[in-house]
Each structure stands twice: as C-alpha cells, then as structure tokens.
Scaffold this motif. Structure first.
Motif, mmCIF file in Angstrom:
data_model
loop_
_atom_site.group_PDB
_atom_site.id
_atom_site.type_symbol
_atom_site.label_atom_id
_atom_site.label_comp_id
_atom_site.label_asym_id
_atom_site.label_seq_id
_atom_site.Cartn_x
_atom_site.Cartn_y
_atom_site.Cartn_z
ATOM 1 N N HIS A 117 0.873 -1.176 0.000
ATOM 2 C CA HIS A 117 0.000 0.000 0.000
ATOM 3 C C HIS A 117 0.915 1.232 0.000
ATOM 4 N N THR A 118 1.277 1.724 -1.188
ATOM 5 C CA THR A 118 2.285 2.768 -1.299
ATOM 6 C C THR A 118 1.928 4.054 -0.561
ATOM 7 N N GLY A 122 6.704 3.758 12.763
ATOM 8 C CA GLY A 122 5.976 4.647 11.867
ATOM 9 C C GLY A 122 5.232 3.895 10.781
ATOM 10 N N ILE A 123 5.917 2.964 10.123
ATOM 11 C CA ILE A 123 5.289 2.208 9.039
ATOM 12 C C ILE A 123 4.167 1.325 9.572
ATOM 13 N N ALA A 124 4.430 0.610 10.662
ATOM 14 C CA ALA A 124 3.436 -0.322 11.205
ATOM 15 C C ALA A 124 2.213 0.415 11.739
ATOM 16 N N THR A 125 2.403 1.559 12.369
ATOM 17 C CA THR A 125 1.278 2.296 12.935
ATOM 18 C C THR A 125 0.426 2.923 11.840
ATOM 19 N N ALA A 126 1.065 3.480 10.806
ATOM 20 C CA ALA A 126 0.310 4.003 9.666
ATOM 21 C C ALA A 126 -0.509 2.890 9.017
ATOM 22 N N HIS A 127 0.081 1.711 8.897
ATOM 23 C CA HIS A 127 -0.636 0.556 8.344
ATOM 24 C C HIS A 127 -1.825 0.190 9.229
ATOM 25 N N GLU A 128 -1.602 0.151 10.523
ATOM 26 C CA GLU A 128 -2.638 -0.284 11.462
ATOM 27 C C GLU A 128 -3.842 0.664 11.444
ATOM 28 N N ILE A 129 -3.589 1.963 11.262
ATOM 29 C CA ILE A 129 -4.675 2.943 11.316
ATOM 30 C C ILE A 129 -5.326 3.139 9.955
ATOM 31 N N TYR A 130 -4.528 3.116 8.868
ATOM 32 C CA TYR A 130 -5.041 3.582 7.579
ATOM 33 C C TYR A 130 -5.086 2.542 6.459
ATOM 34 N N HIS A 131 -4.637 1.322 6.692
ATOM 35 C CA HIS A 131 -4.809 0.280 5.680
ATOM 36 C C HIS A 131 -6.256 -0.223 5.733
ATOM 37 N N PRO A 132 -6.882 -0.512 4.577
ATOM 38 C CA PRO A 132 -8.286 -0.973 4.609
ATOM 39 C C PRO A 132 -8.466 -2.326 5.291
ATOM 40 N N LYS A 133 -7.434 -3.168 5.262
ATOM 41 C CA LYS A 133 -7.501 -4.470 5.939
ATOM 42 C C LYS A 133 -6.191 -4.676 6.703
#
Length: 350
Positions: free
Chosen positions: A72-73, A184-195
């Motif tokens: 998810h770029t 930073g990468i993991a938290t952005a993923h956790e909050i803003y990735h659709p799944k």
C-alpha cells in the motif's frame, strides 16, 4: 508526503459518442502514476531489479507480512513521514539532517531554517527506493541498497552546536532510528490500511522487518509492537522538541493541506511523544471524523494509482515458486570499505 499537486484543470476525459469511457479516478490515477514515475522512480529506482531472477524470494518473499504491508504505497509514504517526525525528536538526528542532508536551504551565512522542497523530495525518493527495494527487490538489489545506505551513514559524523558529537554508525543511534521507522510504518498501516494486520499478525511484521535494521548494522532491535514502544520510550531522557519539529508543526503550519497531514502524523505518536509536540487528541467523535477523512484520502490515492508495478513484478518473479530460502543479511559493523561522501555518491549515486 511527496508533493504531487493536482493541476487547476485536469485534461479532458476520452469519450465515445459523448460518453466517458473511463472513470475519472482512473484517469487521475494515470496522471498521478506518470508524475510519480517522473519525479521519483526515474531518478531513484535506477538499477533495481524486481522481475528477475526467477524464483528469488529476496529478503522476504510472497508469504511475508512485509510484502503485504509495503504494497500500500500511500500508507507506506505516510508511515515514513511519521517515522521522520518521531526520529527528529532526537537532537542528534536533527543536526545530522541539518549538517549532512539537503533538507534545508543554505545561504551566505550557512544553514537557514527554511526547508528545501527539492531536498525533501530527494530524501523521500531515496527512502521509498530503499523500503520498496528491500521489500520486493531481488536479493542482490536489497543487498546493494543496504550497502549504499551504510556507506552514506559512514560519512555522517560531526558535532552539534552544544558540543556533543554524533556518529550515524553509533549502535545506539541505529537502534533508535530503526525503532522509529518500524513503528511509523506499522502504525500508519494499522490505522489507515483498509484491511490492516493486528495483534500477532502485526507482530510478525515487526519480527520480519528486523532484517532491514540488521542489514544497516543495528543490534538489540525490537521484534514486536510492545518491544518497539518500550524501545522508543527508553530514549525519552535524550529527546526534546527540536527547532525543526517546532517550526513544522501545530500553529506554525498555515497551509491547510499541510496542517491536515501534520495533525495526522502527530495523531499516530505514542502519548509521551505527542506531549513533546504539543498534541492532545480531540474528543473521540472529532478524532474518528478526522481519521476517516485521512483514511479516505490515503485509500483514494491507492485506488487511483493501483498496484505498484514493482509489487506486480516481484509476484511474477516468484509465480512459479521460490528456488531458495530468503537470505538473512549478515553485515557486520565496520566491515565496509572506507569512502568519503564524494566517493559514495560516485559509486552508488547516493
């Protein structure tokens, strides 16, 4: 985030009999991808191999959590901005950037406080190339990228204005820097990735990604979310609100779009770090609404731009299976040849 401003008017959509034959977001996506290719990939992705050799899993491989998170770029880009914001709470990191990067403008009297947009774009381009290349690239590509970054780090040594020395090869600095990046990468993923990955699955990402930190010389690195949070908090006595962070946050940000990104970044931070940058979360209803707006923007970009070509190429590379197990980086700090900055840029194009 990478500045890719929309034009005042988009080109007209192709039509047949007066009816548009493509969805507007697809057309905008083509335009964004073209700009992204021109501004980033053509400059910073040169020499990176994603579609060969066949069967090479690289450092992670198709079943890894890293392939999933980094695919998810826009969320990856946002996560890198979160990491950069957090790491600059270390004054040594801040002065490394001032003295050894192109992030700020220079004038007749030396470094000035204004950020250099061109330098910021270069920094982001190199960061994206590294974190996409080490995730999806061939083993040789990942190793070359790590060697390039190490070689540049070897040249980053100096003294802060308060007289304290800094050295980018310091294992303690490497540990802090790594923890900010993976958080930073993991938290952005956790909050803003659709799944998003959560719980044990997210911890698998933390455990996998440690290979990247080790390839740059990091030791005693956190391998789970809890360990990463503990690691970051350990450094609190050394941290503070540096001039750069103060000028780039809160009421000092007057551009509405930049202010929205600034809020979203501070909203990801651990509570103790948020206090340092004068952030208090709004009431739960407003916070959910703000996050929903950022979520829509990030995922709208991802839907428009589609799957990254590098990810598609990597999947094709291992479509017939992997021929070998992924390679664990084995770098030992101090084993690289000594080169000055001019040599590094000449050899690696840094």
């Amino acid at each position: 985030m990478l500045s890719v401003p929309l034009p005042s008017t988009l080109p007209s959509l192709p039509s047949v009999g007066g009816l548009s034959v493509r969805l507007p977001h697809q057309y905008v996506g083509d335009w964004l991808n073209a700009r992204f290719d021109d501004q980033v990939k053509s400059k910073f992705f040169r020499g990176m191999e994603f579609d060969a050799p066949q069967g090479d899993p690289g450092w992670f491989g198709p079943d890894s959590r890293t392939w999933y998170v980094h695919s998810h770029t826009p969320a990856l880009i946002f996560g890198l901005q979160c990491a950069a914001y957090l790491e600059r709470l270390d004054p040594s990191i801040y002065w490394m950037g001032i003295h050894h990067s192109r992030l700020v403008e220079t004038g007749d009297s030396g470094v000035v406080a204004r950020l250099d947009p061109e330098g910021l774009a270069v920094r982001l381009g190199h960061s994206l190339a590294f974190f996409i290349g080490t995730a999806y690239g061939s083993t040789a590509t990942a190793e070359r990228l790590a060697r390039t970054v190490r070689s540049m780090h070897h040249t980053i040594k100096g003294v802060r204005p308060d007289g304290l020395a800094y050295d980018a090869d310091d294992p303690d600095w490497l540990r802090w820097n790594y923890a900010t990046v993976v958080w930073g990468i993991a938290t952005a993923h956790e909050i803003y990735h659709p799944k998003p990955l959560r719980g044990a699955e997210l911890d698998e990402y933390y455990a996998e990604f440690v290979r990247v930190g080790q390839s740059l010389g990091g030791t005693d690195l956190p391998t789970s979310k809890v360990e990463a949070l503990d690691c970051l908090k350990e450094y609190l006595p050394k941290l503070g609100l540096t001039f750069g962070n103060a000028m780039a946050t809160g009421v000092n940000v007057t551009n509405p779009a930049q202010a929205a990104v600034d809020w979203a970044i501070r909203d990801t931070m651990p509570a103790w770090a948020a206090h340092l940058v004068m952030y208090r979360p709004p009431n739960p209803v407003e916070r959910r609404a703000r996050r929903a707006a950022v979520w829509s923007a990030i995922n709208g970009l991802h839907a428009s731009m589609g799957e990254a070509p590098e990810f598609a190429a990597a999947k094709h590379r291992v479509a017939g299976g992997t021929t070998v197990a992924h390679t664990e980086p084995t770098y030992v700090l101090g084993s690289d040849p000594a080169m000055d900055r001019d040599e590094v840029e000449r050899v690696y194009g840094g």
